[in-house]
Scaffold this motif. Structure first.
Motif, PDB file in Angstrom:
ATOM      1  N   LEU A 117     -47.917 -12.925  15.625  1.00  0.00           N
ATOM      2  CA  LEU A 117     -48.220 -11.618  16.217  1.00  0.00           C
ATOM      3  C   LEU A 117     -49.713 -11.440  16.474  1.00  0.00           C
ATOM      4  O   LEU A 117     -50.107 -10.791  17.442  1.00  0.00           O
ATOM      5  CB  LEU A 117     -47.687 -10.496  15.327  1.00  0.00           C
ATOM      6  N   SER A 118     -50.536 -12.023  15.632  1.00  0.00           N
ATOM      7  CA  SER A 118     -51.985 -11.872  15.821  1.00  0.00           C
ATOM      8  C   SER A 118     -52.521 -12.780  16.931  1.00  0.00           C
ATOM      9  O   SER A 118     -53.650 -12.602  17.377  1.00  0.00           O
ATOM     10  CB  SER A 118     -52.733 -12.138  14.512  1.00  0.00           C
ATOM     11  N   ASN A 119     -51.721 -13.741  17.388  1.00  0.00           N
ATOM     12  CA  ASN A 119     -52.173 -14.676  18.415  1.00  0.00           C
ATOM     13  C   ASN A 119     -51.508 -14.477  19.773  1.00  0.00           C
ATOM     14  O   ASN A 119     -51.703 -15.288  20.673  1.00  0.00           O
ATOM     15  CB  ASN A 119     -51.958 -16.119  17.940  1.00  0.00           C
ATOM     16  N   ASP A 124     -48.234  -2.016  22.269  1.00  0.00           N
ATOM     17  CA  ASP A 124     -48.523  -2.181  20.844  1.00  0.00           C
ATOM     18  C   ASP A 124     -48.054  -3.553  20.374  1.00  0.00           C
ATOM     19  O   ASP A 124     -47.083  -4.084  20.904  1.00  0.00           O
ATOM     20  CB  ASP A 124     -47.752  -1.153  19.995  1.00  0.00           C
ATOM     21  N   VAL A 125     -48.720  -4.058  19.358  1.00  0.00           N
ATOM     22  CA  VAL A 125     -48.218  -5.221  18.632  1.00  0.00           C
ATOM     23  C   VAL A 125     -47.358  -4.666  17.498  1.00  0.00           C
ATOM     24  O   VAL A 125     -47.831  -3.836  16.723  1.00  0.00           O
ATOM     25  CB  VAL A 125     -49.376  -6.071  18.061  1.00  0.00           C
ATOM     26  N   PRO A 126     -46.099  -5.102  17.409  1.00  0.00           N
ATOM     27  CA  PRO A 126     -45.265  -4.563  16.330  1.00  0.00           C
ATOM     28  C   PRO A 126     -45.775  -5.022  14.971  1.00  0.00           C
ATOM     29  O   PRO A 126     -46.415  -6.071  14.862  1.00  0.00           O
ATOM     30  CB  PRO A 126     -43.879  -5.146  16.619  1.00  0.00           C
ATOM     31  N   SER A 127     -45.474  -4.241  13.953  1.00  0.00           N
ATOM     32  CA  SER A 127     -45.783  -4.696  12.594  1.00  0.00           C
ATOM     33  C   SER A 127     -44.892  -5.890  12.286  1.00  0.00           C
ATOM     34  O   SER A 127     -43.855  -6.098  12.935  1.00  0.00           O
ATOM     35  CB  SER A 127     -45.526  -3.581  11.582  1.00  0.00           C
ATOM     36  N   VAL A 128     -45.264  -6.659  11.292  1.00  0.00           N
ATOM     37  CA  VAL A 128     -44.457  -7.807  10.879  1.00  0.00           C
ATOM     38  C   VAL A 128     -43.051  -7.342  10.512  1.00  0.00           C
ATOM     39  O   VAL A 128     -42.054  -7.952  10.911  1.00  0.00           O
ATOM     40  CB  VAL A 128     -45.133  -8.565   9.709  1.00  0.00           C
ATOM     41  N   GLN A 177     -44.788 -15.030   7.003  1.00  0.00           N
ATOM     42  CA  GLN A 177     -45.995 -15.825   7.249  1.00  0.00           C
ATOM     43  C   GLN A 177     -46.089 -16.208   8.730  1.00  0.00           C
ATOM     44  O   GLN A 177     -47.135 -16.035   9.360  1.00  0.00           O
ATOM     45  CB  GLN A 177     -45.989 -17.081   6.381  1.00  0.00           C
ATOM     46  N   ALA A 178     -45.000 -16.719   9.294  1.00  0.00           N
ATOM     47  CA  ALA A 178     -44.999 -17.115  10.705  1.00  0.00           C
ATOM     48  C   ALA A 178     -45.237 -15.904  11.598  1.00  0.00           C
ATOM     49  O   ALA A 178     -46.012 -15.967  12.562  1.00  0.00           O
ATOM     50  CB  ALA A 178     -43.685 -17.801  11.063  1.00  0.00           C
TER      51      ALA A 178
END
Length: 136
Positions: free
Chosen positions: A36-38, A8-12, A30-31
């Motif tokens: 996380l999306s990249n 999983d990608v963690p939430s921000v 913001q960072a």
């Protein structure tokens, strides 16, 4: 305790919270949103539904890969979660990184011995010298 690792990608919020709890540097929302999306590959370790550890691989997907954000909440450290995270990340690297790819990481908190178990070596002068630049 029953821990489960998911791809999983963690939430921000989870990302920032676990990094800070583990003693890593603060990242802005913001960072974290952009980063996380990249990413190339991410894992989250859960205890029941609660996220307690994270790890990610970033890079260009061909020539360069970097292992980042290996972080476990302090109350769950020393229970094999770091090893669980690294085994998942290294499995992905070995399945997806082409030959000649360069895989790197920055070992924080005096943990180089931990990463040596997975084949990493210190970059030391005169042959190599690790360097970094932090944008404040």
């Amino acid at each position: 305790m029953r821990y489960v690792l998911r791809h999983d990608v963690p939430s921000v919020e989870t990302y920032i919270d676990i990094r800070l709890a583990a003693g890593l540097s603060r990242k802005s929302s913001q960072a974290a949103t952009v980063g996380l999306s990249n990413g190339l590959f991410s894992v989250v370790v859960y205890l029941d539904a609660a996220p307690v550890g994270i790890g990610r691989i970033i890079g260009d997907g061909g020539c360069f890969f970097e292992i980042v954000d290996i972080a476990v909440r302090p109350e769950h450290q020393k229970k094999g979660l770091g090893d669980m995270i690294m085994r998942a990340l290294m499995r992905w690297i070995h399945e997806n990184a082409p030959s000649t790819a360069y895989v790197s990481l920055m070992a924080d908190h005096g943990t180089p011995k931990f990463y040596e178990r997975y084949g990493f070596e210190a970059s030391l002068p005169p042959k190599k010298s690790g360097m970094s630049l932090r944008i404040a």
